[in-house]
Design a protein around this motif. Structure first.
Motif, mmCIF file in Angstrom:
data_model
loop_
_atom_site.group_PDB
_atom_site.id
_atom_site.type_symbol
_atom_site.label_atom_id
_atom_site.label_comp_id
_atom_site.label_asym_id
_atom_site.label_seq_id
_atom_site.Cartn_x
_atom_site.Cartn_y
_atom_site.Cartn_z
ATOM 1 N N GLN A 127 -3.943 0.601 -6.010
ATOM 2 C CA GLN A 127 -3.727 0.763 -7.454
ATOM 3 C C GLN A 127 -4.691 1.802 -8.008
ATOM 4 O OE1 GLN A 127 -3.193 -2.760 -9.882
ATOM 5 N NE2 GLN A 127 -2.387 -3.886 -8.134
ATOM 6 N N THR A 128 -5.944 1.766 -7.557
ATOM 7 C CA THR A 128 -6.937 2.750 -7.988
ATOM 8 C C THR A 128 -6.519 4.151 -7.549
ATOM 9 O OG1 THR A 128 -8.735 1.147 -7.933
ATOM 10 C CG2 THR A 128 -9.355 3.480 -7.767
ATOM 11 N N SER A 182 0.724 -1.504 -10.987
ATOM 12 C CA SER A 182 0.303 -2.861 -11.348
ATOM 13 C C SER A 182 1.448 -3.865 -11.408
ATOM 14 C CB SER A 182 -0.440 -2.855 -12.686
ATOM 15 O OG SER A 182 0.410 -2.424 -13.738
ATOM 16 N N THR A 231 0.336 -4.924 -5.181
ATOM 17 C CA THR A 231 -0.283 -3.792 -4.499
ATOM 18 C C THR A 231 -1.785 -4.038 -4.428
ATOM 19 O OG1 THR A 231 1.398 -2.391 -5.514
ATOM 20 C CG2 THR A 231 -0.475 -1.275 -4.535
ATOM 21 N N THR A 232 -2.427 -3.615 -3.363
ATOM 22 C CA THR A 232 -3.870 -3.816 -3.238
ATOM 23 C C THR A 232 -4.605 -3.087 -4.371
ATOM 24 O OG1 THR A 232 -4.212 -1.864 -1.855
ATOM 25 C CG2 THR A 232 -3.735 -3.953 -0.705
ATOM 26 N N ALA A 233 -5.760 -3.614 -4.719
ATOM 27 C CA ALA A 233 -6.561 -3.021 -5.797
ATOM 28 C C ALA A 233 -6.922 -1.575 -5.482
ATOM 29 C CB ALA A 233 -7.811 -3.857 -6.037
ATOM 30 N N ASP A 234 -7.275 -1.295 -4.231
ATOM 31 C CA ASP A 234 -7.638 0.074 -3.888
ATOM 32 C C ASP A 234 -6.449 1.026 -3.964
ATOM 33 O OD1 ASP A 234 -10.371 -0.299 -3.597
ATOM 34 O OD2 ASP A 234 -10.250 -0.684 -1.448
ATOM 35 N N CYS A 292 0.839 -1.212 0.000
ATOM 36 C CA CYS A 292 0.000 0.000 0.000
ATOM 37 C C CYS A 292 0.868 1.254 0.000
ATOM 38 C CB CYS A 292 -0.933 0.041 1.214
ATOM 39 S SG CYS A 292 -2.170 -1.251 1.289
ATOM 40 N N THR A 316 -3.649 5.283 -9.693
ATOM 41 C CA THR A 316 -4.077 5.571 -11.066
ATOM 42 C C THR A 316 -4.749 6.933 -11.150
ATOM 43 O OG1 THR A 316 -4.314 3.226 -11.548
ATOM 44 C CG2 THR A 316 -5.509 4.733 -12.986
#
Length: 153
Positions: A62-63, A73, A57-60, A15, A66
């Motif tokens: 990454q969001t 990613s 990395t956690t999806a959140d 994170c 981004t």
């Protein structure tokens, strides 16, 4: 001569520290107007005190990354250890507990808290907490950039 390494450390390296690494890399490449920091003698990395090596990395996060134009990613978690800490030229922890752990390693590198206070772990929280952490990390890296620039050869 090996490049000066700036190491960002959090707990799981999925994170906060990967984001700090990416934010610092972008700021330094813009400052030095180069795509490869090694050409000016710098290397940026991140690790965790309790990382599950290879985790993304956690999806959140990454969001959240981004949303400010960063791509996490390809990041995979790595474990901080005595060697990585000793070989770093400058080490930043996200929380006091990370700084304490880093200082328990063999001496060698300047170690400090990245921000003025702890940057709380958003892991397992809502996206809004990842955005809060992102904001704190961006501000903290911005504050530390002069120290990082000073390492360039």
């Amino acid at each position: 001569m090996p490049p000066a390494t700036i190491l960002f450390v959090c707990t799981g390296n999925i994170c906060r520290s990967p984001l700090a690494e990416a934010v610092a890399r972008r700021a330094l490449t813009a400052h030095f107007q180069t795509v490869d920091l090694r050409t000016i003698g710098l290397h940026i990395d991140s690790a965790g005190t309790h990382a599950l090596v290879g985790n993304p990395t956690t999806a959140d996060m990454q969001t959240a990354a981004t949303e400010i134009g960063l791509d996490l990613s390809r990041h995979r978690a790595t474990q901080a250890d005595a060697r990585s800490v000793a070989e770093a030229s400058l080490v930043y922890g996200m929380e006091i507990q990370h700084v304490d752990w880093l200082r328990s390693q063999p001496p060698g590198s300047p170690i400090g808290l990245l921000g003025r206070t702890n940057i709380q772990d958003p892991y397992g929280s809502e996206l809004s907490e990842y955005r809060r952490a992102r904001m704190e990390i961006v501000e903290a890296v911005r504050m530390r950039i002069p120290e990082m620039i000073a390492l360039a050869s």
